[in-house]
Design a protein around this motif. Structure first.
Motif, PDB file in Angstrom:
ATOM      1  N   TYR A  15       4.303  -9.586  12.340  1.00  0.00           N
ATOM      2  CA  TYR A  15       3.285  -9.329  11.364  1.00  0.00           C
ATOM      3  C   TYR A  15       3.391 -10.079  10.036  1.00  0.00           C
ATOM      4  O   TYR A  15       4.587 -10.423   9.799  1.00  0.00           O
ATOM      5  CB  TYR A  15       3.290  -7.702  10.836  1.00  0.00           C
ATOM      6  N   LEU A  25      -2.649   5.792   1.884  1.00  0.00           N
ATOM      7  CA  LEU A  25      -3.449   5.202   3.066  1.00  0.00           C
ATOM      8  C   LEU A  25      -3.531   6.237   4.056  1.00  0.00           C
ATOM      9  O   LEU A  25      -4.521   6.147   4.889  1.00  0.00           O
ATOM     10  CB  LEU A  25      -2.499   3.970   3.405  1.00  0.00           C
ATOM     11  N   ALA A  26      -2.545   7.042   4.211  1.00  0.00           N
ATOM     12  CA  ALA A  26      -2.659   8.044   5.401  1.00  0.00           C
ATOM     13  C   ALA A  26      -2.346   9.251   4.987  1.00  0.00           C
ATOM     14  O   ALA A  26      -1.139   9.635   5.387  1.00  0.00           O
ATOM     15  CB  ALA A  26      -1.749   7.643   6.572  1.00  0.00           C
ATOM     16  N   THR A  63       0.783  -1.197  -0.036  1.00  0.00           N
ATOM     17  CA  THR A  63       0.059   0.073   0.008  1.00  0.00           C
ATOM     18  C   THR A  63       0.738   1.215  -0.097  1.00  0.00           C
ATOM     19  O   THR A  63       1.748   1.244   0.651  1.00  0.00           O
ATOM     20  CB  THR A  63      -0.763   0.006   1.276  1.00  0.00           C
ATOM     21  N   ASP A 111       2.828  -4.856   4.830  1.00  0.00           N
ATOM     22  CA  ASP A 111       1.645  -4.041   4.648  1.00  0.00           C
ATOM     23  C   ASP A 111       0.762  -4.157   5.992  1.00  0.00           C
ATOM     24  O   ASP A 111       0.369  -3.025   6.327  1.00  0.00           O
ATOM     25  CB  ASP A 111       0.669  -4.625   3.427  1.00  0.00           C
ATOM     26  N   ALA A 112       0.817  -5.153   6.396  1.00  0.00           N
ATOM     27  CA  ALA A 112      -0.124  -5.520   7.610  1.00  0.00           C
ATOM     28  C   ALA A 112       0.767  -4.570   8.793  1.00  0.00           C
ATOM     29  O   ALA A 112      -0.144  -3.731   9.679  1.00  0.00           O
ATOM     30  CB  ALA A 112      -0.126  -6.688   8.099  1.00  0.00           C
ATOM     31  N   LEU A 143      -0.082   3.022  11.138  1.00  0.00           N
ATOM     32  CA  LEU A 143      -0.714   4.193  10.993  1.00  0.00           C
ATOM     33  C   LEU A 143      -2.145   4.304  11.717  1.00  0.00           C
ATOM     34  O   LEU A 143      -2.324   5.361  12.221  1.00  0.00           O
ATOM     35  CB  LEU A 143      -1.168   3.913   9.569  1.00  0.00           C
ATOM     36  N   ASP A 144      -2.669   3.090  11.958  1.00  0.00           N
ATOM     37  CA  ASP A 144      -3.950   3.098  12.703  1.00  0.00           C
ATOM     38  C   ASP A 144      -3.790   3.567  14.285  1.00  0.00           C
ATOM     39  O   ASP A 144      -4.271   4.143  14.924  1.00  0.00           O
ATOM     40  CB  ASP A 144      -4.795   1.946  12.747  1.00  0.00           C
ATOM     41  N   HIS A 150     -14.424  -2.308  11.981  1.00  0.00           N
ATOM     42  CA  HIS A 150     -14.681  -1.208  10.974  1.00  0.00           C
ATOM     43  C   HIS A 150     -15.697  -0.247  11.321  1.00  0.00           C
ATOM     44  O   HIS A 150     -16.312  -0.764  12.347  1.00  0.00           O
ATOM     45  CB  HIS A 150     -15.194  -2.110   9.754  1.00  0.00           C
ATOM     46  N   ARG A 182      -0.141  -0.726   7.933  1.00  0.00           N
ATOM     47  CA  ARG A 182      -1.543  -0.476   8.513  1.00  0.00           C
ATOM     48  C   ARG A 182      -1.822  -0.199   9.919  1.00  0.00           C
ATOM     49  O   ARG A 182      -2.586   0.763  10.380  1.00  0.00           O
ATOM     50  CB  ARG A 182      -2.405  -1.341   7.656  1.00  0.00           C
ATOM     51  N   ASP A 183      -1.119  -1.227  10.622  1.00  0.00           N
ATOM     52  CA  ASP A 183      -1.288  -1.192  12.109  1.00  0.00           C
ATOM     53  C   ASP A 183      -0.739   0.139  12.662  1.00  0.00           C
ATOM     54  O   ASP A 183      -1.341   0.691  13.486  1.00  0.00           O
ATOM     55  CB  ASP A 183      -0.775  -2.629  12.905  1.00  0.00           C
ATOM     56  N   PRO A 196       1.830   4.604   1.491  1.00  0.00           N
ATOM     57  CA  PRO A 196       1.630   5.347   2.695  1.00  0.00           C
ATOM     58  C   PRO A 196       0.851   7.000   2.306  1.00  0.00           C
ATOM     59  O   PRO A 196      -0.101   7.049   3.136  1.00  0.00           O
ATOM     60  CB  PRO A 196       3.008   5.544   3.028  1.00  0.00           C
TER      61      PRO A 196
END
Length: 358
Positions: A47, A7-8, A2, A51-52, A58-59, A267, A55-56, A4
């Motif tokens: 992980y 995604l963010a 992804t 990518d996983a 960033l969240d 979600h 994502r983590d 970045p």
């Protein structure tokens, strides 16, 4: 992988580190420095993919910005992940290489403990880095930040209980705790002391054995699926994120959800499902700020004071009460109400500091 930037787009900085000699592969995400330097823990986790991990982180970093704002701290939001199994990969050399990496960011990011890292690890990181909190007491730090994380969750749970039943006590309520590791075991102690009936689950048997040795009155069930099907009054997810799925909410019998895990909603639509079923949801980044408050107190020029940090963490009760009341008043979800309160502070303080936030 992804992008970045896609995604963010609101993150200020995302930095990757690679040190083949030690096996270090890490990502630091700085979401916002509107309120001050970004502070957030380092998660050491195997992980499945980069990518996983991205994502983590960033969240998690986004959640830290909102958590710091709701807690009234002059800190921004950041987070780090180290990719790998800490049981086999963690070493002094790797932690010191990670410290050099964090040092290279010049203080924009300050690190601390998270899943897979501990205060003794932060002592090793600090051998190479000036921007470390959550160190051991012997080295002038706050020690185990899970102590006040659990305390803050308990305070948030009291506020959620008030919203659900009109009283703040958990006495006589059945509380299900999923995950009794660093935070969950301390939360169980608060619940037992308050008179709650506690049911727990954890995939790691040693954690369950230790807990039951300390609290033989606690009942253990075999799995999270079994736990959520219990006749609970309160469900407390205290493991990893994504615990509140459509499937879990469909069978959940609790009236309140309040736990320590970050990013509990699988979600955004899950929160509507909770509301439709009349379940009071206390947003995780509101109630689990106690650990952040604890390690942030290390930055105080006078040195760390547990009593001062605990007093500040007790304010999570009032913050959670305000969030839940605002949600009812405005007819919005608790998460949206919490977001609005956090964003208002980031906007107002950011403008005072000369940082324009739309």
């Amino acid at each position: 992988m992804t992008d970045p930037f896609d995604l963010a787009p609101e993150h200020e900085q995302v930095v990757f580190a690679n040190d083949p000699a030690t096996g270090l592969r890490a990502i630091v995400a700085i979401h916002s420095t509107a309120l001050g330097p970004a502070l957030g823990g380092t998660r050491f986790h195997p992980y499945a993919t980069t990518d996983a991990a991205l994502r983590d982180v960033l969240d998690l970093s986004r959640g830290m910005s909102y958590k710091a704002a709701l807690a009234g701290l002059d800190l921004g939001g950041g987070k780090a992940v180290i990719i790998g199994d800490p049981r086999t990969l963690k070493s002094e050399a790797l932690l010191r290489a990670y410290g050099r990496f964090v040092q290279s960011l010049g203080g924009r990011y300050r690190t601390a403990c998270d899943v897979g890292t501990f205060s003794v690890d932060m002592d090793q990181v600090a051998r190479e880095c000036d921007h470390v909190t959550g160190r051991t007491v012997a080295h002038g730090g706050a020690g185990d930040s899970s102590v006040l994380t659990a305390y803050g969750v308990f305070q948030g749970m009291r506020a959620a209980a008030e919203a659900a039943w009109g009283g703040t006590s958990l006495a006589g309520r059945t509380v299900g705790v999923a995950g009794v590791g660093k935070v969950g075991r301390h939360l169980v102690r608060h619940l037992v002391e308050d008179g709650a009936d506690v049911v727990v689950t954890d995939p790691w048997q040693p954690a369950l054995d230790t807990l039951v040795a300390d609290h033989p009155e606690v009942r253990v069930v075999a799995s999270t699926a079994a736990l959520v099907a219990e006749p609970l009054d309160v469900y407390a997810p205290c493991a990893l994120g994504g615990a509140l799925t459509d499937e879990v909410v469909a069978v959940l019998r609790a009236r309140v959800v309040c736990g320590a895990a970050n990013n509990q909603l699988a979600h955004p639509g899950v929160e509507k499902s909770l509301a439709d079923r009349g379940i009071v949801y206390a947003p995780d980044y509101c109630v689990n700020a106690g650990g952040l408050i604890q390690v942030a107190d290390e930055i105080d020029p006078s040195g760390f004071s547990f009593e001062r940090a605990q007093q500040r963490a007790s304010g999570i009760f009032e913050t959670t009460r305000d969030v839940l009341a605002l949600a009812v008043r405005d007819g919005v979800s608790p998460a949206l109400a919490a977001d609005r309160l956090a964003e208002a502070r980031m906007r107002d303080v950011g403008r005072l500091r000369g940082i324009w936030i739309s």
